[in-house]
Motif scaffolding. Structure first.
Motif, PDB file in Angstrom:
ATOM      1  N   PRO B  66       0.834  -1.208   0.000  1.00  0.00           N
ATOM      2  CA  PRO B  66       0.000   0.000   0.000  1.00  0.00           C
ATOM      3  C   PRO B  66       0.870   1.260   0.000  1.00  0.00           C
ATOM      4  CG  PRO B  66      -0.601  -1.469   1.796  1.00  0.00           C
ATOM      5  CD  PRO B  66       0.656  -1.997   1.221  1.00  0.00           C
ATOM      6  N   ILE B  67       0.369   2.293  -0.639  1.00  0.00           N
ATOM      7  CA  ILE B  67       1.153   3.520  -0.750  1.00  0.00           C
ATOM      8  C   ILE B  67       1.396   4.154   0.622  1.00  0.00           C
ATOM      9  CG2 ILE B  67      -0.824   5.058  -1.166  1.00  0.00           C
ATOM     10  CD1 ILE B  67       1.257   6.356  -3.278  1.00  0.00           C
ATOM     11  N   ILE B  68       0.462   3.934   1.555  1.00  0.00           N
ATOM     12  CA  ILE B  68       0.630   4.541   2.887  1.00  0.00           C
ATOM     13  C   ILE B  68       1.879   3.973   3.564  1.00  0.00           C
ATOM     14  CG2 ILE B  68      -0.880   2.892   4.108  1.00  0.00           C
ATOM     15  CD1 ILE B  68      -1.891   5.398   5.702  1.00  0.00           C
ATOM     16  N   ASP B  86      12.558  18.458   4.054  1.00  0.00           N
ATOM     17  CA  ASP B  86      11.277  19.081   4.317  1.00  0.00           C
ATOM     18  C   ASP B  86      10.171  18.078   3.972  1.00  0.00           C
ATOM     19  OD1 ASP B  86       9.827  21.892   4.471  1.00  0.00           O
ATOM     20  OD2 ASP B  86       8.953  20.745   2.817  1.00  0.00           O
ATOM     21  N   VAL B  87       9.070  18.127   4.678  1.00  0.00           N
ATOM     22  CA  VAL B  87       8.023  17.120   4.488  1.00  0.00           C
ATOM     23  C   VAL B  87       7.494  17.115   3.053  1.00  0.00           C
ATOM     24  CG1 VAL B  87       6.090  18.550   5.239  1.00  0.00           C
ATOM     25  CG2 VAL B  87       6.003  16.076   5.568  1.00  0.00           C
ATOM     26  N   PHE B  88       7.538  18.271   2.390  1.00  0.00           N
ATOM     27  CA  PHE B  88       7.137  18.342   0.983  1.00  0.00           C
ATOM     28  C   PHE B  88       8.006  17.419   0.128  1.00  0.00           C
ATOM     29  CE2 PHE B  88       7.622  20.058  -3.300  1.00  0.00           C
ATOM     30  CZ  PHE B  88       6.305  20.210  -3.698  1.00  0.00           C
ATOM     31  N   TRP B  89       9.330  17.492   0.378  1.00  0.00           N
ATOM     32  CA  TRP B  89      10.255  16.689  -0.431  1.00  0.00           C
ATOM     33  C   TRP B  89      10.227  15.222  -0.040  1.00  0.00           C
ATOM     34  CZ3 TRP B  89      11.428  18.464  -4.890  1.00  0.00           C
ATOM     35  CH2 TRP B  89      11.420  19.856  -5.096  1.00  0.00           C
ATOM     36  N   VAL B  90       9.903  14.938   1.236  1.00  0.00           N
ATOM     37  CA  VAL B  90       9.671  13.538   1.612  1.00  0.00           C
ATOM     38  C   VAL B  90       8.506  12.993   0.794  1.00  0.00           C
ATOM     39  CG1 VAL B  90       8.976  11.958   3.465  1.00  0.00           C
ATOM     40  CG2 VAL B  90      10.566  13.822   3.957  1.00  0.00           C
ATOM     41  N   GLY B  91       7.482  13.832   0.659  1.00  0.00           N
ATOM     42  CA  GLY B  91       6.325  13.448  -0.156  1.00  0.00           C
ATOM     43  C   GLY B  91       6.721  13.200  -1.604  1.00  0.00           C
ATOM     44  N   VAL B  92       7.567  14.095  -2.155  1.00  0.00           N
ATOM     45  CA  VAL B  92       8.025  13.923  -3.537  1.00  0.00           C
ATOM     46  C   VAL B  92       8.782  12.601  -3.687  1.00  0.00           C
ATOM     47  CG1 VAL B  92       9.644  14.798  -5.276  1.00  0.00           C
ATOM     48  CG2 VAL B  92       8.073  16.375  -4.137  1.00  0.00           C
ATOM     49  N   VAL B  93       9.676  12.324  -2.726  1.00  0.00           N
ATOM     50  CA  VAL B  93      10.450  11.073  -2.796  1.00  0.00           C
ATOM     51  C   VAL B  93       9.514   9.872  -2.775  1.00  0.00           C
ATOM     52  CG1 VAL B  93      12.075   9.582  -1.550  1.00  0.00           C
ATOM     53  CG2 VAL B  93      12.560  12.033  -1.786  1.00  0.00           C
ATOM     54  N   ALA B  94       8.548   9.878  -1.849  1.00  0.00           N
ATOM     55  CA  ALA B  94       7.643   8.733  -1.701  1.00  0.00           C
ATOM     56  C   ALA B  94       6.806   8.540  -2.975  1.00  0.00           C
ATOM     57  CB  ALA B  94       6.741   8.928  -0.490  1.00  0.00           C
ATOM     58  N   LEU B  95       6.218   9.629  -3.475  1.00  0.00           N
ATOM     59  CA  LEU B  95       5.372   9.505  -4.660  1.00  0.00           C
ATOM     60  C   LEU B  95       6.185   9.147  -5.899  1.00  0.00           C
ATOM     61  CD1 LEU B  95       2.633  12.297  -4.490  1.00  0.00           C
ATOM     62  CD2 LEU B  95       2.598   9.966  -3.611  1.00  0.00           C
ATOM     63  N   ASN B 155      -3.753   9.177 -10.708  1.00  0.00           N
ATOM     64  CA  ASN B 155      -3.471   8.354  -9.528  1.00  0.00           C
ATOM     65  C   ASN B 155      -2.614   9.105  -8.520  1.00  0.00           C
ATOM     66  OD1 ASN B 155      -4.891   6.104 -10.236  1.00  0.00           O
ATOM     67  ND2 ASN B 155      -3.157   5.099 -11.254  1.00  0.00           N
ATOM     68  N   LEU B 156      -1.584   9.792  -9.039  1.00  0.00           N
ATOM     69  CA  LEU B 156      -0.669  10.504  -8.145  1.00  0.00           C
ATOM     70  C   LEU B 156      -1.385  11.619  -7.399  1.00  0.00           C
ATOM     71  CD1 LEU B 156       2.725  10.879 -10.041  1.00  0.00           C
ATOM     72  CD2 LEU B 156       2.269   9.705  -7.887  1.00  0.00           C
ATOM     73  N   ILE B 157      -2.238  12.366  -8.113  1.00  0.00           N
ATOM     74  CA  ILE B 157      -2.955  13.463  -7.467  1.00  0.00           C
ATOM     75  C   ILE B 157      -3.802  12.931  -6.316  1.00  0.00           C
ATOM     76  CG2 ILE B 157      -4.814  15.140  -7.800  1.00  0.00           C
ATOM     77  CD1 ILE B 157      -3.647  15.610 -10.614  1.00  0.00           C
ATOM     78  N   LYS B 158      -4.460  11.789  -6.572  1.00  0.00           N
ATOM     79  CA  LYS B 158      -5.278  11.225  -5.501  1.00  0.00           C
ATOM     80  C   LYS B 158      -4.426  10.603  -4.402  1.00  0.00           C
ATOM     81  CE  LYS B 158      -7.633   9.494  -8.840  1.00  0.00           C
ATOM     82  NZ  LYS B 158      -8.486   8.601  -9.627  1.00  0.00           N
ATOM     83  N   ALA B 159      -3.299   9.967  -4.807  1.00  0.00           N
ATOM     84  CA  ALA B 159      -2.410   9.362  -3.815  1.00  0.00           C
ATOM     85  C   ALA B 159      -1.775  10.429  -2.927  1.00  0.00           C
ATOM     86  CB  ALA B 159      -1.323   8.536  -4.500  1.00  0.00           C
ATOM     87  N   SER B 160      -1.593  11.644  -3.482  1.00  0.00           N
ATOM     88  CA  SER B 160      -0.957  12.695  -2.690  1.00  0.00           C
ATOM     89  C   SER B 160      -1.800  13.039  -1.458  1.00  0.00           C
ATOM     90  CB  SER B 160      -0.724  13.943  -3.546  1.00  0.00           C
ATOM     91  OG  SER B 160      -1.951  14.593  -3.804  1.00  0.00           O
ATOM     92  N   SER B 161      -3.093  12.705  -1.495  1.00  0.00           N
ATOM     93  CA  SER B 161      -3.929  12.975  -0.322  1.00  0.00           C
ATOM     94  C   SER B 161      -3.464  12.156   0.879  1.00  0.00           C
ATOM     95  CB  SER B 161      -5.397  12.674  -0.636  1.00  0.00           C
ATOM     96  OG  SER B 161      -5.571  11.292  -0.813  1.00  0.00           O
TER      97      SER B 161
END
Lengths: 253, 232
Positions: B66-68, B86-95, B155-161
């Motif tokens: 799962p993406i989570i 920064d949490v933004f870039w953690v998000g970028v890495v994960a996605l 998918n990515l836009i929705k996964a970013s939630s």
């Protein structure tokens, strides 16, 4: 003068022999037509000559060098690096049954891309050459269209121009009209005939016997991966020697 | 339904909307760069080679978890290896990590869908494999990648939630905050849905334009054989 020499060529698909010990010489300016039933190895022979298929045994010699490898000082056969093989392939033009034009390029760029990217000529020079060749195959007015906008016969003539753009020493035609109706076939053959008249050396695989009679100097008849008979066009149609040749020609004449 | 409330909170969601858009677009772009590179390596490698095994394992991992969990792994693992992003870039890495897994498959399928005759024709005019790939195969595959990549973008836009779990202040997280303070579930959820929906529709329209107007060379999908069917 000898241009191409196929020496003891063998090709197997698994354990099935596709070409058995093929020997064939083609001279400069000669027009050779290969005939024979489907599966006799005609196309495979053409594809081996420019190494689209790698032969399992034997050599292809073209105008002073071997295709696919060379013999080193110790008299050993050394396989070509991919870039060396690519370089040698410039000398052999190929026209396919399915045309295979580059779908994303305009007609002019289909012809120009070889000189531009392979021979590293300038964009202007490449396009000038492409225009000249498109005029030669009577397609100058279609230069700015995409392949899908052309008929099959037109596409095949573009494919011929694309091959000519590399100024090859030898042109190979692998059933160039099998996908075309009689009128388009005529268009394509007319162009091939014009090239033949200019003295370009060519090998043609075709089932169009009438065209073969018209254009060929030499006819090669193949069956089951072997060359059965190599004869001048006059001789083979009037007086075929081998029984198998006689039988095949009795179906088509 | 409190329409006035919706109009009221809309401005407060514009910045988070921008975060959602940015994190998705950056991840898609990085994912495409990596996906194309790795997809090329996949295509160039032989079956049962080490590279292919590695890439396959990667794809299986991304597809199979799962993406989570992937987001939590990035969140907890990156600082452990000394990357305090920064949490933004953690998000970028994960996605990006997630998206590359899918894009390898997209790229592979697109490249393999190009007729073998294109390789042969290019080889016959003396092109090397590398030249053929860049001048002939890649431009044609690019067009075929656009529809699945559009899918991937949505998918990515929705996964970013899901990045709200590591408290990135994107659209869903911002909506959560408003719900927590106002208890107006229906209004906020409706507005969030409309915003996600509009964003995805707008981007889909853009990629449709890219597909039909910019990469407009094979309307008849020439080498897939449909032309033969039409003419003969």
């Amino acid at each position: 003068m000898l241009l191409l020499s196929v020496q003891n060529l063998c090709k197997y698909y698994g354990s099935t022999p596709a070409l058995v010990n093929i020997n064939l010489d083609v001279h400069m300016g000669e027009h050779v037509v290969l005939i024979g039933s489907s599966g006799s190895g005609k196309s495979t022979l053409l594809r081996c000559i420019n190494y689209l298929e790698e032969p399992d045994d034997g050599r292809i010699w073209l105008d002073g060098q071997y295709i696919g490898g060379h013999i080193d000082q110790a008299n050993q056969w050394v396989k070509d690096q991919p870039s060396e093989l690519a370089h040698k392939r410039r000398d052999i033009g190929m026209v396919f049954q399915g045309f295979h034009l580059f779908a994303h390029l305009k007609i002019i760029d289909n012809v120009a891309i070889g000189p531009r990217r392979v021979l590293k000529k300038s964009k202007a020079t490449s396009r000038e050459l492409a225009r000249y060749l498109l005029d030669k195959v009577h397609l100058g007015k279609h230069a700015d269209k995409y392949p899908w906008q052309l008929s099959g016969g037109e596409q095949q003539r573009v494919a011929i121009a694309r091959a000519l753009a590399m100024n090859p020493k030898l042109m190979l035609f692998d059933e160039p009209t099998s996908a075309l109706d009689p009128r388009l076939t005529h268009e394509v053959f007319q162009v091939v005939q014009e090239l033949a008249n200019e003295g370009i050396t060519m090998m043609i695989v075709t089932h169009e016997i009438k065209f073969a009679q018209k254009i060929a100097d030499t006819i090669v008849f193949m069956e089951k991966g072997e060359i059965v008979e190599v004869e001048t066009v006059q001789k083979i149609f009037s007086d075929p020697q081998d029984e198998r040749t006689q039988k095949f020609l009795s179906y088509v004449l | 339904m409190d329409i006035e409330f919706i109009v009221d909170i809309l401005p407060r969601l514009l910045n988070p909307l921008k975060v959602t858009l940015l994190v998705s677009i950056i991840s898609l772009t990085l994912g495409t760069l990596l996906g194309v590179s790795l997809g090329m390596i996949w295509v160039a490698s032989t079956p049962r080679s080490f590279q292919r095994l590695l890439l396959n394992s990667y794809v299986w991992f991304v597809r199979g978890t799962p993406i989570i969990i992937q987001i939590y792994i990035a969140f907890f693992l990156l600082p452990k290896v000394g990357l305090n992003l920064d949490v933004f870039w953690v998000g970028v890495v994960a996605l990006t990590f997630n998206s590359v897994g899918y894009q390898i498959e997209i790229v592979r399928a697109a490249i393999e869908s190009i007729n073998q005759g294109q390789w042969e024709a290019a080889g016959s005019i003396g092109m090397t494999q590398r030249m053929t790939f860049f001048w002939i195969i890649l431009p044609q595959s690019a067009r075929r990648m656009i529809p699945p990549l559009t899918n991937e973008l949505s998918n990515l836009i929705k996964a970013s939630s899901v990045l709200s779990v590591i408290s990135l202040f994107e659209l869903t997280k911002a909506g959560d905050a408003i719900i927590a303070s106002s208890f107006k579930f229906a209004e906020v959820l409706l507005l969030l849905s409309v915003l996600y929906f509009s964003l995805i529709q707008a981007l889909s329209a853009a990629t449709k334009y890219l597909e039909t107007e910019v990469f407009n060379f094979d309307k008849a999908d020439f080498e897939s054989g449909k032309t033969f069917g039409q003419i003969y």
